[in-house]
Design a protein around this motif. Structure first.
Motif: not given
Length: 172
Positions: A69-71, A90-94
């Protein structure tokens, strides 16, 4: 190759029973055909049930983990059925737009807090043949690099939280 040995054993057994005259020679050929046929069936069954001739190999990769979730410092998940069945996003890169997700049917998820950095460690387990001879013998039965499981370990820094979501797909 094991199937060829099975067919050869059955043919030797049948031909020796039909065409060879009674005697020691017939008994030897019948016995050879029977041993080849029964032995091939036993070994083939063991290969299908216990993965005879194969070993499990695991490959582990570690990626940096960014918030889903951004921020916010959040690892989001979606509840499936019971409290143990969750899909984690999940994310592995912004800059990653589409989130990756775990699959609860193929492995397990562990979450560790108070880590030094945010990471996701993915361990993929596959079965491979022990040797080229085993591959040659069983290559028509069970494929090489057969998938077994994929396990996830999320290491979260303090301050990160788990958040349940209803739908997920894009990072937002």
């Amino acid at each position: 190759m094991i199937v060829i040995l099975l067919i050869a054993g059955a043919l030797i057994f049948a031909i020796s029973m039909i065409f060879i005259r009674p005697g020691v020679k017939k008994l030897v050929w019948v016995f050879i055909g029977l041993i080849l046929s029964v032995g091939s069936v036993v070994v083939l069954t063991l290969n299908y049930n216990t993965f005879l001739g194969m070993k499990e190999v695991s490959k582990t990769q570690t990626y940096p983990l960014t918030s889903s979730v951004h921020g916010q410092h959040v690892l989001s998940y979606q509840q499936l059925g019971t409290k143990n069945e969750r899909v984690y996003f999940y994310a592995t890169n912004p800059l990653q737009q589409k989130l990756a997700k775990t699959d609860p049917s193929t492995g397990s998820v562990k979450i560790k807090h108070n880590s030094k950095m945010n990471q996701v460690k993915i361990t993929r387990v596959t079965r491979v043949y022990r040797s080229e001879e085993m591959k040659l013998l069983f290559s028509n039965g069970v494929p090489n690099h057969q998938f077994v499981s994929q396990n996830y370990e999320f290491r979260l820094m303090s301050g990160w939280k788990l958040k349940q979501v209803t739908t997920q797909g894009k990072k937002g």
